[in-house]
Design a protein around this motif. Structure first.
Motif, PDB file in Angstrom:
ATOM      1  N   LEU A  44       0.831  -1.204   0.000  1.00  0.00           N
ATOM      2  CA  LEU A  44       0.000   0.000   0.000  1.00  0.00           C
ATOM      3  C   LEU A  44       0.867   1.257   0.000  1.00  0.00           C
ATOM      4  CD1 LEU A  44      -2.735   1.400   0.199  1.00  0.00           C
ATOM      5  CD2 LEU A  44      -2.623   1.128   2.678  1.00  0.00           C
ATOM      6  N   GLN A  45       1.945   1.253   0.804  1.00  0.00           N
ATOM      7  CA  GLN A  45       2.845   2.404   0.824  1.00  0.00           C
ATOM      8  C   GLN A  45       3.543   2.585  -0.516  1.00  0.00           C
ATOM      9  OE1 GLN A  45       5.477   1.787   4.112  1.00  0.00           O
ATOM     10  NE2 GLN A  45       3.903   2.146   5.683  1.00  0.00           N
ATOM     11  N   GLN A  46       4.004   1.472  -1.115  1.00  0.00           N
ATOM     12  CA  GLN A  46       4.640   1.574  -2.436  1.00  0.00           C
ATOM     13  C   GLN A  46       3.666   2.103  -3.487  1.00  0.00           C
ATOM     14  OE1 GLN A  46       6.173  -2.320  -3.254  1.00  0.00           O
ATOM     15  NE2 GLN A  46       7.917  -2.134  -1.848  1.00  0.00           N
ATOM     16  N   GLY A  47       2.440   1.582  -3.464  1.00  0.00           N
ATOM     17  CA  GLY A  47       1.444   2.064  -4.428  1.00  0.00           C
ATOM     18  C   GLY A  47       1.137   3.531  -4.238  1.00  0.00           C
ATOM     19  N   THR A  48       1.052   3.977  -2.965  1.00  0.00           N
ATOM     20  CA  THR A  48       0.793   5.400  -2.702  1.00  0.00           C
ATOM     21  C   THR A  48       1.929   6.272  -3.220  1.00  0.00           C
ATOM     22  OG1 THR A  48      -0.430   4.769  -0.723  1.00  0.00           O
ATOM     23  CG2 THR A  48       0.252   7.067  -0.914  1.00  0.00           C
ATOM     24  N   GLN A  49       3.189   5.822  -3.016  1.00  0.00           N
ATOM     25  CA  GLN A  49       4.335   6.578  -3.526  1.00  0.00           C
ATOM     26  C   GLN A  49       4.315   6.657  -5.044  1.00  0.00           C
ATOM     27  OE1 GLN A  49       7.769   4.656  -1.872  1.00  0.00           O
ATOM     28  NE2 GLN A  49       7.398   5.395   0.214  1.00  0.00           N
ATOM     29  N   PHE A  50       3.997   5.538  -5.700  1.00  0.00           N
ATOM     30  CA  PHE A  50       3.899   5.574  -7.167  1.00  0.00           C
ATOM     31  C   PHE A  50       2.781   6.511  -7.618  1.00  0.00           C
ATOM     32  CE2 PHE A  50       7.113   2.932  -8.696  1.00  0.00           C
ATOM     33  CZ  PHE A  50       7.200   1.746  -7.976  1.00  0.00           C
ATOM     34  N   ALA A  51       1.640   6.486  -6.912  1.00  0.00           N
ATOM     35  CA  ALA A  51       0.526   7.368  -7.291  1.00  0.00           C
ATOM     36  C   ALA A  51       0.906   8.828  -7.121  1.00  0.00           C
ATOM     37  CB  ALA A  51      -0.708   7.033  -6.452  1.00  0.00           C
ATOM     38  N   VAL A  52       1.618   9.152  -6.045  1.00  0.00           N
ATOM     39  CA  VAL A  52       2.054  10.539  -5.837  1.00  0.00           C
ATOM     40  C   VAL A  52       3.024  10.966  -6.928  1.00  0.00           C
ATOM     41  CG1 VAL A  52       3.409  12.018  -4.310  1.00  0.00           C
ATOM     42  CG2 VAL A  52       1.644  10.547  -3.362  1.00  0.00           C
ATOM     43  N   ALA A  53       3.902  10.062  -7.353  1.00  0.00           N
ATOM     44  CA  ALA A  53       4.867  10.389  -8.407  1.00  0.00           C
ATOM     45  C   ALA A  53       4.239  10.405  -9.790  1.00  0.00           C
ATOM     46  CB  ALA A  53       6.022   9.383  -8.380  1.00  0.00           C
ATOM     47  N   GLY A  54       2.956  10.078  -9.902  1.00  0.00           N
ATOM     48  CA  GLY A  54       2.292  10.094 -11.205  1.00  0.00           C
ATOM     49  C   GLY A  54       2.362   8.782 -11.953  1.00  0.00           C
ATOM     50  N   GLU A  55       3.005   7.757 -11.393  1.00  0.00           N
ATOM     51  CA  GLU A  55       3.098   6.452 -12.057  1.00  0.00           C
ATOM     52  C   GLU A  55       1.884   5.613 -11.634  1.00  0.00           C
ATOM     53  OE1 GLU A  55       7.981   6.535 -11.964  1.00  0.00           O
ATOM     54  OE2 GLU A  55       6.909   4.857 -11.085  1.00  0.00           O
ATOM     55  N   VAL A  56       0.756   5.908 -12.268  1.00  0.00           N
ATOM     56  CA  VAL A  56      -0.524   5.352 -11.834  1.00  0.00           C
ATOM     57  C   VAL A  56      -0.607   3.857 -12.109  1.00  0.00           C
ATOM     58  CG1 VAL A  56      -3.012   5.574 -12.092  1.00  0.00           C
ATOM     59  CG2 VAL A  56      -1.573   7.598 -12.216  1.00  0.00           C
ATOM     60  N   GLN A  57      -0.068   3.406 -13.245  1.00  0.00           N
ATOM     61  CA  GLN A  57      -0.145   1.983 -13.567  1.00  0.00           C
ATOM     62  C   GLN A  57       0.629   1.144 -12.554  1.00  0.00           C
ATOM     63  OE1 GLN A  57       1.122   1.667 -17.652  1.00  0.00           O
ATOM     64  NE2 GLN A  57      -0.909   2.118 -18.447  1.00  0.00           N
ATOM     65  N   GLN A  58       1.822   1.621 -12.171  1.00  0.00           N
ATOM     66  CA  GLN A  58       2.582   0.905 -11.150  1.00  0.00           C
ATOM     67  C   GLN A  58       1.823   0.906  -9.820  1.00  0.00           C
ATOM     68  OE1 GLN A  58       5.332  -0.783 -11.423  1.00  0.00           O
ATOM     69  NE2 GLN A  58       5.870  -0.296 -13.536  1.00  0.00           N
TER      70      GLN A  58
END
Length: 715
Positions: A44-58
């Protein structure tokens, strides 16, 4: 080793009588649940970091992996909510990508490029959008079929302003959508927090009951572990809630700043111009009175003739000055921009059209600065307004800009990771920045400066310092000084941005600055110079207008335009000069074939030409006057009336019926020519009577060619 006792279960699913083995099995299951829950939190933390960075698919992939671990329902809720949010973002990015592909197939490369950029702004790792952006960029980089640039005309300025306002409205709408979405997410987090608190209260009651009934030490320990886990979840939810509230405050600030950045007229300059126009008009009236007094004297005396000549020349100069001031005032009132700002926007559009970085992608920029205290104070709002203006101007050139007002996520390490994708870093120098950079306590700005110093060692030209307030010694760390761009004076913003020698834009473009950039900059400097007001010869202006009338008559005949019937409503004027000007209007319309009636029925009249003078308003209030009866019939028959202001102010000489009725100023000869012939802003009397619109391109072009006869009058 921890699951060894699981093999001792009965194949018939009977319970094992050995209590020690049963305890080992329960302990193993508990450990498995903890490991699974820990893995889900990490995902969940990794997904949130990717979402914040704009890497939505990751991010979506991490959330799906977390849901596949088989965790409990209450632990799945925040993960499912985050997955639903990134799915919506992916859906939006897919929609922009499909739109970009459609524009790309239709060879609308600019629209395709914009659509793919919007898709990547939502999901920066969208493969289809990246491929489409590369294709659109390659198509835009192709040499245009007509390399000769065309200077935008005055007719294109309203359309360009409308496009900028539409883009500004889209930015505000997108920001409000993000604000609403984060508010909904914050509400969901609050509900989840309330549920966790309720579960914690229930477990505490169970613990109290366990103590009262002397339950086993193992059961009490399990409850305590469960309570500790719930308290940790509560702290995580509180931290997430605080982060969302901070993000909501930042978005609210950005909405307010975007509203302040909307292109609106400069009220102070408009007021000053209106004052200058009124002073010029008063001077014009005084000069006319002087000329009339000199004409009444003995014209045979040489001294009187010389005075008349000097007064006439001064009258022409004052009239030219008033015309220039009126044109500037009308331009600001209609376009909503001061000339300096309009010239700067034209300069940015010209640079974007030249595509000065054809051999490489546009440079990405990162803005680093220190917030003023307090964050809601006027100093911080002024600083962020300057940063948003800087961001908007660079993005108009096609340069992506990373600014924490729109991209802040609360994770400083994830935010700093975006530095690797930026070619330049703009360090905004302020006394507050130097204070935080030298503070003994470690803060986020010091983390940024560590990255900046590393980047500067690797790429010396990557860091560009901008002085917003104070000197370099007062605003920048000692090891980050040198070759600063001084933006401390707001009036010199355009000079420090575009100056070919040392300006910010040339430093970002690097080797791309050449003769084309020099020519665009010289053209921008030329627009800033005030127009030279030269007196206009009345006889030459009248001859040009007569030539225009003849050319217009030929064009209207060629296109078979129907000649309207007009009714003229004018007062009996005691002033000979006003009566003569009204007769000139009738003769000019007769040249175009328009029959102007002054008496008779109004049944077949298409328009009423209302001559606004003080005498007209005086006779209109008399119930039995011809003017009052005519105007009453016009209102009953709903005939369109076109007021022409020949003398005085509109509120003093025209009927107060409808504020939306457009009156045409004919008080001076130049205003008279413009009010009759102008094709737009506002439309003249002739285009209104004959219905000349842009939709009829052939007629509109022919009428525009006829307007060239008045080029000397417009100048």
């Amino acid at each position: 080793m921890q699951n060894r006792c699981l093999t001792e279960l009965d194949l018939s699913q009977n319970q094992i009588g050995d209590s020690g083995a049963q305890r080992k099995i329960n302990a193993a299951l508990t450990r498995n649940q903890k490991v699974t829950k820990g893995q889900s939190k990490i995902l969940l933390q990794q997904g949130t970091q990717f979402a914040v960075a704009g890497e939505v698919q990751q991010a979506a992939e991490r959330f799906r992996q977390a849901l596949r671990l088989g965790i409990k329902y209450q632990d799945r809720q925040p993960i499912q909510a985050a997955l639903d949010l990134v799915r919506q973002q992916l859906k939006q990015a897919d929609g922009h990508t499909q739109s970009g592909k459609a524009h790309l197939q239709a060879q609308r490369f600019v629209l395709a490029h914009a659509a793919f950029v919007r898709a990547l702004a939502i999901c920066c790792d969208h493969a289809a959008a990246q491929q489409g952006l590369q294709a659109a960029h390659a198509a835009l980089m192709a040499p245009p079929p007509q390399p000769s640039p065309q200077t935008p005309t005055a007719a294109d300025l309203p359309q360009q302003l409308a496009e900028e306002q539409q883009l500004h409205a889209q930015q505000q709408a997108s920001t409000r959508q993000w604000h609403d979405r984060l508010a909904a997410q914050c509400e969901q987090q609050a509900q989840a927090l309330a549920a966790k608190e309720q579960a914690l209260a229930d477990l505490q009651r169970q613990l109290a009951q366990a103590g009262s009934h002397r339950r086993s030490i193992a059961a009490d320990g399990a409850l305590r572990l469960r309570i500790a886990a719930l308290e940790q979840d509560k702290r995580d939810l509180l931290a997430s809630q605080d982060e969302l509230h901070a993000h909501l405050n930042i978005l609210a600030l950005r909405i307010a700043l975007l509203a302040e950045q909307q292109s609106t007229p400069d009220s102070s300059k408009l007021s000053a111009l209106r004052t200058q126009v009124r002073q010029g008009e008063d001077e014009l009236v005084r000069c006319q009175a002087t000329c009339q007094q000199l004409n009444q004297r003995a014209p045979t005396q040489p001294a009187a003739l010389a005075s008349i000549k000097l007064a006439a020349e001064k009258l022409k100069q004052v009239e030219a000055t008033v015309i220039t001031q009126r044109e500037m005032l009308a331009r600001q009132a209609s376009l909503g921009l001061v000339p300096e700002r309009r010239a700067w926007q034209d300069f940015l559009r010209e640079l974007k059209r030249l595509r000065l970085w054809q051999a490489r992608p546009a440079p990405r920029c990162f803005i680093s600065y220190a917030w003023e205290t307090p964050s809601s104070g006027s100093a911080n709002r002024a600083l962020q307004a300057f940063l948003i203006r800087l961001q908007n101007d660079l993005e108009k050139l096609g340069m992506p800009v990373q600014l924490d007002i729109s991209d802040l996520s609360g994770q400083i390490d994830a935010y700093m990771a975006t530095l690797g994708r930026c070619r330049h870093v703009l360090l905004i120098g302020t006394p507050r920045l130097l204070e935080r950079a030298t503070a003994p306590e470690r803060n986020n700005l010091q983390i940024e400066l560590v990255h900046l110093r590393t980047l500067r060692q690797q790429q010396p030209d990557a860091l560009i310092s901008l002085l917003y307030q104070g000197t370099a010694e007062q605003a920048l760390p000692i090891d980050l000084r040198g070759s600063e761009c001084d933006f401390s004076v707001p009036a010199d913003y355009a000079q420090h941005m575009g100056e070919p020698e040392g300006g910010l834009i040339p430093r970002l473009l690097g080797a791309a600055v050449g003769p084309d950039y020099q020519r665009a900059w010289q053209h921008f400097q030329t627009k800033l110079r005030p127009p030279a007001s030269t007196p206009i010869d009345p006889l030459a202006a009248r001859a040009a207008f007569d030539a225009f009338l003849r050319s217009s008559q030929t064009v209207l005949r060629q296109h078979g335009k129907q000649v309207p019937v007009c009714y003229l409503s004018a007062a009996t004027e005691a002033k000979t000069e006003l009566a003569a000007r009204i007769e000139v209007l009738v003769q000019d319309l007769a040249t175009l074939g328009i029959a102007v009636r002054r008496s008779g029925p109004l049944a077949d009249a298409a328009y009423l030409l209302l001559i606004g003078t003080p005498a007209y308003k005086q006779q209109l209030v008399l119930p039995r006057s011809d003017i009052a009866r005519t105007f009453s019939q016009v209102q009953q028959r709903q005939i369109e009336w076109l007021p022409l202001l020949f003398e005085g102010k509109a509120e003093d000489v025209l009927p107060k019926v409808d504020k939306n009725v457009l009156y045409r100023d004919c008080s001076t000869p130049i205003d008279y020519y413009r009010s009759l012939a102008s094709a737009l802003n506002p439309r003249g009397l002739i285009p209104e009577l004959f219905g000349i619109h842009r939709s009829d391109k052939a007629l509109y072009k022919g009428y525009g060619d006829a307007l060239q006869e008045l080029a000397t009058v417009w100048q």
